[in-house]
Design a protein around this motif. Structure first.
Motif, short mmCIF file in Angstrom:
data_model
loop_
_atom_site.label_atom_id
_atom_site.label_comp_id
_atom_site.label_asym_id
_atom_site.label_seq_id
_atom_site.Cartn_x
_atom_site.Cartn_y
_atom_site.Cartn_z
N ASP A 313 12.38 10.92 -16.51
CA ASP A 313 11.14 11.22 -17.20
C ASP A 313 9.95 10.38 -16.71
O ASP A 313 9.06 10.06 -17.49
N TYR A 314 9.97 9.99 -15.46
CA TYR A 314 8.81 9.32 -14.87
C TYR A 314 7.85 10.43 -14.41
O TYR A 314 8.19 11.22 -13.54
N ALA A 315 6.67 10.46 -15.03
CA ALA A 315 5.83 11.66 -14.86
C ALA A 315 5.06 11.71 -13.54
O ALA A 315 4.56 12.76 -13.15
N THR A 316 4.94 10.57 -12.85
CA THR A 316 4.16 10.60 -11.61
C THR A 316 4.99 10.06 -10.46
O THR A 316 6.03 9.45 -10.65
N ARG A 317 4.49 10.28 -9.27
CA ARG A 317 5.13 9.77 -8.07
C ARG A 317 4.02 9.27 -7.13
O ARG A 317 3.08 10.02 -6.86
N ALA A 318 4.13 8.02 -6.72
CA ALA A 318 3.11 7.50 -5.80
C ALA A 318 3.61 7.63 -4.36
O ALA A 318 4.74 7.27 -4.06
N VAL A 319 2.74 8.16 -3.51
CA VAL A 319 3.05 8.26 -2.08
C VAL A 319 2.22 7.19 -1.38
O VAL A 319 0.99 7.23 -1.46
N LEU A 320 2.89 6.25 -0.74
CA LEU A 320 2.21 5.06 -0.24
C LEU A 320 2.48 4.87 1.25
O LEU A 320 3.41 4.15 1.64
N PRO A 321 1.68 5.53 2.09
CA PRO A 321 1.90 5.38 3.53
C PRO A 321 1.35 4.05 4.03
O PRO A 321 0.18 3.75 3.79
N TYR A 322 2.19 3.26 4.68
CA TYR A 322 1.68 2.05 5.34
C TYR A 322 1.27 2.47 6.74
O TYR A 322 1.93 2.17 7.74
N GLU A 323 0.20 3.21 6.78
CA GLU A 323 -0.29 3.82 8.02
C GLU A 323 -1.67 4.34 7.65
O GLU A 323 -1.79 5.36 6.95
N GLN A 324 -2.70 3.64 8.08
CA GLN A 324 -4.05 4.02 7.67
C GLN A 324 -4.35 5.47 8.03
O GLN A 324 -5.04 6.19 7.31
#
Ligand code: F6P
Length: 529
Positions: A313-324
């Motif tokens: 039930d985690y409503a969001t998902r963060a997409v975190l590219p370590y690539e500018q």
């Protein structure tokens, strides 16, 4: 007991166990998978062997094999629009694909060949503007006709030469005004990119660009190209058929960057590198079709997503590219995932009894660390994080910066999982000289609860091939999630009502009576007109 219930029961039993205690010598390897140079590590999640086998049961009972085969074969799996879903054919143009008993690939190859020659003509200077060589390309489009090409042009900028590509999407005149302000109409090529060629933002911006061009170029339409499924409409706009690149309605807007909608990408990086981009996606297609579920990257990404969203039930998902250069990937994925799987009814029209897709958001690291990571580490809501990081950058002379970037990426997933306990924090603060009530108070602010899940997708280097793999990976993940949830990932009826109401509000803003509107809307109209 159905599989969903079994998963929920399992989750209740394991919810509070510390993820890091799951690690033995094998876990990292067992809870990761590889495909053609990519490594997907999901060991820093609370998924264990039992959880994984329950998740894999969802795959078994969802009829994924048959549905995947149906998609690749050209069946009309987009049932609410009665369309096939064949973006995969755009990157596998040599394999016959039948839609209504007709092989669609010869036409794909023909248009692709014309895209290549046009690209070559523009880049070599054979195609001239009123001022000679074309130096700038402006892609006018929105949604799928903008986000993919814009994302890919930034991602692949080390491969871009000869032409500068710009993107105009918003109907806000500020967007086109700012982009055109720096350009010379005589050396600019405008691409009008719209699947339907009716989207109001795109058509309005296209007219604005035409008027801008007309001030300096006697025949402005000669410096326009178009990509669309509607060849009558491109002709009516005045664009010569030789600069029109058509495609079929079985390419969804948010899945369309592989074909004519990707013209700006091809112009930027050249046809050979565009071939590599397609080859990367084709490699992911082959992996998706052939790898066993427990080794299959799209399936595993989907299952981790379902575990976090529908089960935890985690409503969001963060997409975190370590690539500018993947700065626009989160925005691209917002459309891909939320327009595809943000639905409230299942394929047969019944209300969904489980939540649909998550809210997707994100920013590149390390920037996000100095902005919203506070909440990710210490907030009361848990945000599953998806890190992406490459082994090598494109700037060998700045390798020390790349190392720092990678160290930061790994540090974040480690910190999210391990946290820092009150005892550890208290000891640290004590060493700094704090004591008594002040020590207790200060220590509590510095506690990291940890046990926050993340995954990491590693790739060798952000080449056109790798970008193709990554985008196709996410496309197939969306498909698998959609199949398991039982929804149609390929329509987007949720965008229609706002479009209709905007049309009705235009005359009201120009002075017509707002009487049939609610009090709030009337007040806003009164203020704004
Ligand atoms: O309004 C949503 C949408 O239809 C998207 O699905 C699509 O990518 C975008 O608008 C643009 O549509 P078009 O390419 O037809 O202009």
């Amino acid at each position: 007991m159905n599989n969903w219930q079994a998963l929920r029961d399992h989750h209740r039993m394991v919810d509070n166990r510390p993820i890091f205690t799951l690690f033995d010598d094998d876990r990292a390897k067992a809870f990761s998978a590889r495909a053609d140079g990519l490594l997907f590590d999901y060991s820093k999640t609370n998924i264990c062997e039992t959880g994984l086998s329950l998740l894999l049961k969802l795959v078994e009972t969802s009829d994924l094999d048959a549905k995947r085969a149906a998609m690749f074969s050209g069946a009309r799996i987009n049932e609410t629009e009665n369309r096939a879903v064949l973006h995969t054919a755009l990157r596998n143009m040599n394999d016959q694909v039948l839609v209504d008993n007709e092989d669609v690939t010869p036409a794909l190859r023909e248009v692709y060949g014309r895209m290549k020659s046009f690209t070559e003509d523009v880049r070599s200077g054979r195609f001239q503007g009123a001022g000679g060589q074309i130096t700038d390309v402006v892609n006018i489009g929105i949604g799928g006709s903008d986000l993919g090409p814009a994302m890919a042009c930034i991602a692949l900028s080390p491969y871009a030469e000869k032409l500068r590509c710009h993107f105009v999407s918003n109907v806000d005149g500020a967007h086109i005004a700012d982009v055109l302000a720096g350009l010379d109409p005589k050396s600019t090529l405008v691409i009008v990119a719209s699947k339907t060629f009716t989207t109001i933002e795109t058509m309005t911006n296209a007219e604005t660009a035409k008027a801008w061009m007309a001030k300096e170029v006697a025949e402005p339409a000669t410096q326009f190209a178009a990509v669309s499924t509607s060849l009558e409409k491109t002709a009516a706009f005045g664009i010569d058929a030789e600069r029109v690149f058509g495609f079929e309605d079985w390419v969804g807007g948010r899945y369309s960057l592989w074909g004519p909608i990707g013209l700006s990408i091809m112009l930027a990086i050249g046809a050979d590198d565009f071939d590599q981009f397609l080859a990367g996606a084709a490699a992911m297609d082959a992996h998706f079709r052939n790898a066993k579920p427990e080794e299959n990257l799209p399936i595993l990404l989907a299952l981790v997503g379902i575990w976090h969203n529908q089960i935890c039930d985690y409503a969001t998902r963060a997409v975190l590219p370590y690539e500018q250069r993947l700065a626009r990937l989160p925005a691209y994925l917002q459309q891909l995932e939320m327009e595809s799987n943000g639905k409230r009814v299942s394929m047969d029209g019944a209300d969904l009894t489980i939540p649909s897709g998550p809210v997707v958001w994100g920013e590149p690291g390390t920037n996000g660390q100095h902005a919203f990571y506070q909440l990710i580490h210490q907030g009361t809501r848990i945000v599953p994080c998806e890190f992406l990081v490459g082994r090598e950058g494109h700037e060998p002379e700045l390798a020390h910066q790349h190392l720092l970037l990678v160290a930061n990426c790994l540090a974040q997933s480690e910190a999210l999982m391990r946290g820092r306990s009150l005892a550890e924090t208290t000891a640290i603060m004590k060493k700094k000289g704090l004591e008594g009530a002040e020590l207790d108070r200060q220590a509590r602010h510095r506690v990291f609860p940890g046990n926050r899940p993340s995954t990491t997708l590693c790739y060798p280097k952000l080449t056109p091939f790798v970008l193709g793999q990554i985008v196709a990976l996410y496309e197939h993940r969306v498909f698998v999630e959609g199949v398991i949830l039982g929804i149609n990932s390929y329509d987007q009826w949720g965008v229609e009502l706002g479009k209709e109401l905007a049309l009705a509000l235009q005359p009201i803003l120009e002075g017509a009576s707002p009487d049939d509107k609610d009090g709030s809307t009337r007040q806003l109209v009164e203020y704004l007109r």
